[in-house]
Write a protein that holds these residues in place. Structure first.
Motif, short mmCIF file in Angstrom:
data_model
loop_
_atom_site.label_atom_id
_atom_site.label_comp_id
_atom_site.label_asym_id
_atom_site.label_seq_id
_atom_site.Cartn_x
_atom_site.Cartn_y
_atom_site.Cartn_z
N ILE A 187 0.84 -1.20 0.00
CA ILE A 187 0.00 0.00 0.00
C ILE A 187 0.88 1.26 0.00
O ILE A 187 0.64 2.20 -0.76
N VAL A 188 1.91 1.25 0.84
CA VAL A 188 2.80 2.42 0.91
C VAL A 188 3.56 2.58 -0.39
O VAL A 188 3.74 3.71 -0.89
N ALA A 189 4.02 1.47 -0.99
CA ALA A 189 4.72 1.55 -2.28
C ALA A 189 3.82 2.15 -3.35
O ALA A 189 4.25 2.97 -4.16
N SER A 190 2.55 1.75 -3.34
CA SER A 190 1.58 2.31 -4.28
C SER A 190 1.42 3.81 -4.05
O SER A 190 1.34 4.60 -5.00
N GLY A 191 1.41 4.21 -2.77
CA GLY A 191 1.28 5.62 -2.45
C GLY A 191 2.47 6.44 -2.92
O GLY A 191 2.32 7.57 -3.36
N LYS A 192 3.66 5.85 -2.82
CA LYS A 192 4.86 6.55 -3.30
C LYS A 192 4.80 6.78 -4.80
O LYS A 192 5.18 7.84 -5.30
N ASP A 193 4.33 5.77 -5.54
CA ASP A 193 4.19 5.91 -6.99
C ASP A 193 3.19 7.02 -7.33
O ASP A 193 3.43 7.83 -8.23
N MET A 194 2.10 7.07 -6.58
CA MET A 194 1.10 8.11 -6.81
C MET A 194 1.68 9.48 -6.49
O MET A 194 1.40 10.46 -7.19
N GLN A 195 2.50 9.55 -5.44
CA GLN A 195 3.10 10.82 -5.05
C GLN A 195 4.04 11.34 -6.12
O GLN A 195 4.06 12.53 -6.43
N VAL A 196 4.83 10.44 -6.73
CA VAL A 196 5.74 10.83 -7.80
C VAL A 196 4.95 11.40 -8.97
O VAL A 196 5.31 12.44 -9.54
N GLY B 179 -0.65 11.55 5.06
CA GLY B 179 -0.99 10.14 5.03
C GLY B 179 -0.55 9.46 3.76
O GLY B 179 0.23 10.00 2.97
N CYS B 180 -1.06 8.27 3.58
CA CYS B 180 -0.72 7.46 2.40
C CYS B 180 -1.97 7.23 1.57
O CYS B 180 -2.95 6.68 2.06
N ALA B 181 -1.92 7.64 0.32
CA ALA B 181 -3.07 7.48 -0.57
C ALA B 181 -3.02 6.17 -1.34
O ALA B 181 -3.89 5.89 -2.16
N GLY B 182 -2.00 5.35 -1.08
CA GLY B 182 -1.84 4.11 -1.82
C GLY B 182 -2.92 3.08 -1.52
O GLY B 182 -3.59 3.14 -0.48
#
Length: 230
Positions: free
Chosen positions: A125-134, A146-149
């Motif tokens: 979930i966090v990895a997905s959030g990092k991709d979305m953040q990029v 927070g984390c949107a992943g």
């Protein structure tokens, strides 16, 4: 439980908070109003009618915290999380001293393999959030707290096959599905729907009780935790 200094209504609210783990602002306000009315209707016991100090939910929570924090090192906290474009307030009982493992094993019967699955779900979930953040930064957008992943619910059960070491092949699909259901029930994870698909997100309880784990996994901006004290 040190409830001698609490009124009857405050004791009831604390008991329900222990039972429910996490409540939204709407849920806890409805519960509080129901408890207050129950006390008003309890005409047969004048000692149970001492609700004069409960003028507001915030005051009630503050009084409860002042009574339980010194002895039990637990407190009712509030967190604000963005969900679907709006901010949602959650209230939950937070253990201030127990470590990560103790909190995750709090559910009766939870196994080390289920905890390993939970950690793997959080990692994805966090990895997905990092991709979305990029992607957001590339578009010139500012990421929120927070984390949107997310992880698709259909994919979550299959993550059991990616567990390694002592956890390898220890969970069946049925067991993994039941574990994920318990994570949702206990508010460690949150479920949302997009179109016809269901997704898992970081739940309010995880933000409240496992902030260090989320930071270690790479979540940079955690929602603020608010503590009411009197």
């Amino acid at each position: 439980m040190p409830t001698a200094k609490l009124t009857y209504s405050q004791q009831l609210l604390l008991q329900r908070m222990f039972s429910e783990h996490i409540l939204t602002d709407v849920e806890i306000k409805a519960l509080f109003a129901d408890i207050q009315q129950t006390c008003v209707n309890a005409q047969d016991s004048q000692s149970q009618l001492d609700t004069n100090t409960d003028h507001s939910l915030e005051a009630c929570i503050g009084t409860i915290n002042s009574a339980i924090v010194p002895l039990l090192q637990i407190e009712i906290c509030t967190i604000v999380m963005p969900e679907g474009g709006v901010n949602v307030r959650y209230h939950g009982v937070v253990n201030k001293v127990a470590d990560e493992a103790a909190k995750l094993y709090a559910a009766p019967g939870r196994t080390v393999h289920e905890v390993a699955l939970f950690r793997l779900l959080l990692e994805r979930i966090v990895a997905s959030g990092k991709d979305m953040q990029v992607n957001e930064e590339e578009d010139g957008k500012i990421s929120g707290v927070g984390c949107a992943g997310v992880v698709a619910l259909n994919d979550a059960v299959g993550l059991r096959l990616e567990l390694t070491g002592a956890h390898r092949n220890k969970l069946t699909a049925t067991q993994a599905d039941a574990a994920i259901g318990s994570f949702l029930r206990d508010k460690w994870l949150l479920q949302k729907q997009s179109g016809r698909q269901l997704f898992l997100m970081v739940g309010a309880r995880t933000y409240m009780e496992l902030p260090d784990l989320l930071t270690d996994l790479g979540v940079e901006r955690l929602p603020q935790i608010i503590v009411n004290r009197r």
